[in-house]
Write a protein that holds these residues in place. Structure first.
Motif, PDB file in Angstrom:
ATOM      1  N   ASN A  40       0.664  -1.314  -0.172  1.00 46.51           N
ATOM      2  CA  ASN A  40      -0.075  -0.248  -0.137  1.00 46.51           C
ATOM      3  C   ASN A  40       0.814   1.694  -0.059  1.00 46.51           C
ATOM      4  O   ASN A  40       1.536   1.796   0.677  1.00 46.51           O
ATOM      5  N   ILE A  41       0.460   1.971  -0.993  1.00 47.80           N
ATOM      6  CA  ILE A  41       1.484   3.363  -1.242  1.00 47.80           C
ATOM      7  C   ILE A  41       1.490   3.998   0.303  1.00 47.80           C
ATOM      8  O   ILE A  41       2.117   5.155   0.770  1.00 47.80           O
ATOM      9  N   TYR A  42       0.449   4.486   1.124  1.00 48.51           N
ATOM     10  CA  TYR A  42      -0.318   4.767   1.800  1.00 48.51           C
ATOM     11  C   TYR A  42       0.655   4.700   3.033  1.00 48.51           C
ATOM     12  O   TYR A  42       1.437   5.544   3.928  1.00 48.51           O
ATOM     13  N   THR A  43       0.604   3.756   3.368  1.00 48.24           N
ATOM     14  CA  THR A  43       1.518   2.703   4.662  1.00 48.24           C
ATOM     15  C   THR A  43       3.702   3.551   4.327  1.00 48.24           C
ATOM     16  O   THR A  43       3.728   3.655   5.243  1.00 48.24           O
ATOM     17  N   GLY A  44       3.526   3.291   2.761  1.00 50.81           N
ATOM     18  CA  GLY A  44       5.009   3.861   2.290  1.00 50.81           C
ATOM     19  C   GLY A  44       5.283   5.102   2.282  1.00 50.81           C
ATOM     20  O   GLY A  44       6.146   5.202   2.993  1.00 50.81           O
ATOM     21  N   ILE A  45       4.284   5.853   2.361  1.00 55.82           N
ATOM     22  CA  ILE A  45       4.265   7.418   2.609  1.00 55.82           C
ATOM     23  C   ILE A  45       4.343   7.789   4.170  1.00 55.82           C
ATOM     24  O   ILE A  45       5.668   8.256   4.264  1.00 55.82           O
ATOM     25  N   ALA A  46       3.882   7.192   5.207  1.00 53.69           N
ATOM     26  CA  ALA A  46       3.179   7.103   6.850  1.00 53.69           C
ATOM     27  C   ALA A  46       5.351   6.351   7.115  1.00 53.69           C
ATOM     28  O   ALA A  46       5.396   7.890   7.328  1.00 53.69           O
ATOM     29  N   GLY A  47       5.677   5.875   6.649  1.00 51.56           N
ATOM     30  CA  GLY A  47       6.620   5.382   7.286  1.00 51.56           C
ATOM     31  C   GLY A  47       7.841   6.747   6.604  1.00 51.56           C
ATOM     32  O   GLY A  47       8.877   7.362   7.552  1.00 51.56           O
ATOM     33  N   THR A  48       7.869   7.373   5.768  1.00 54.70           N
ATOM     34  CA  THR A  48       8.638   7.958   5.181  1.00 54.70           C
ATOM     35  C   THR A  48       8.657   9.341   6.003  1.00 54.70           C
ATOM     36  O   THR A  48       9.741   9.377   6.317  1.00 54.70           O
ATOM     37  N   LEU A  49       7.395   9.330   5.983  1.00 53.54           N
ATOM     38  CA  LEU A  49       7.331  11.033   6.488  1.00 53.54           C
ATOM     39  C   LEU A  49       7.421  10.510   8.496  1.00 53.54           C
ATOM     40  O   LEU A  49       8.450  11.815   8.445  1.00 53.54           O
ATOM     41  N   VAL A  50       7.035   9.849   8.988  1.00 53.28           N
ATOM     42  CA  VAL A  50       8.036   9.638  10.270  1.00 53.28           C
ATOM     43  C   VAL A  50       9.320   9.520   9.687  1.00 53.28           C
ATOM     44  O   VAL A  50       9.679  10.204  10.943  1.00 53.28           O
ATOM     45  N   ALA A  51       9.836   8.821   9.363  1.00 51.41           N
ATOM     46  CA  ALA A  51      11.315   8.658   9.436  1.00 51.41           C
ATOM     47  C   ALA A  51      11.972  10.175   8.675  1.00 51.41           C
ATOM     48  O   ALA A  51      13.010  10.529   9.762  1.00 51.41           O
ATOM     49  N   ILE A  52      11.863  11.190   8.342  1.00 49.72           N
ATOM     50  CA  ILE A  52      12.065  12.635   8.390  1.00 49.72           C
ATOM     51  C   ILE A  52      11.395  13.309   9.070  1.00 49.72           C
ATOM     52  O   ILE A  52      12.913  14.007   9.204  1.00 49.72           O
ATOM     53  N   ILE A  53      10.631  13.089   9.727  1.00 45.99           N
ATOM     54  CA  ILE A  53      10.106  13.687  11.233  1.00 45.99           C
ATOM     55  C   ILE A  53      11.570  13.055  11.888  1.00 45.99           C
ATOM     56  O   ILE A  53      11.907  14.019  13.153  1.00 45.99           O
ATOM     57  N   LEU A  54      11.702  12.032  12.203  1.00 41.76           N
ATOM     58  CA  LEU A  54      12.777  11.763  13.714  1.00 41.76           C
ATOM     59  C   LEU A  54      13.939  12.075  13.177  1.00 41.76           C
ATOM     60  O   LEU A  54      14.791  12.244  13.866  1.00 41.76           O
TER      61      LEU A  54
END
Length: 100
Positions: free
Chosen positions: A61-75
């Motif tokens: 699912n592309i949305y889970t990939g985007i969410a994981g990427t956003l969390v990684a960028i924020i952290l």
């Protein structure tokens, strides 16, 4: 067998030329701050351009990939360690995988 050898030889030449041209053309040290800075950041930009699409499309699912990427960028923005960035982004993808 002969075609394979020719293909390998052509690929050797094609990959060797871009490595030799800078050595042949550049006889002196680069003094330009802009050019030094540009050449310093090229490997990082290429690595990012190659891995970013793979990160987004690595899940079903592309949305889970985007969410994981956003969390990684924020952290990463808040200077968290590599291990915590990886663990939390994978955890978010895992949890959202069940929810979506």
């Amino acid at each position: 067998m002969t075609k394979t050898f020719i293909y390998i030889l052509i690929m050797c030449i094609v990959t060797y030329i871009p490595r030799v041209i800078p050595i042949v053309l550049m006889k002196r040290e680069i003094n330009s701050k802009f050019l030094k800075s540009f050449l310093y950041y090229v490997p990082f930009a290429v690595l990012g351009a190659m891995t970013f699409p793979a990160i987004i499309y690595s899940t079903n699912n592309i949305y889970t990939g985007i969410a994981g990427t956003l969390v990684a960028i924020i952290l990463a923005y808040f200077n968290k360690g590599l291990m915590s960035v990886a663990v939390f982004s994978v955890l978010i993808v895992y949890i959202l995988g069940f929810a979506i």
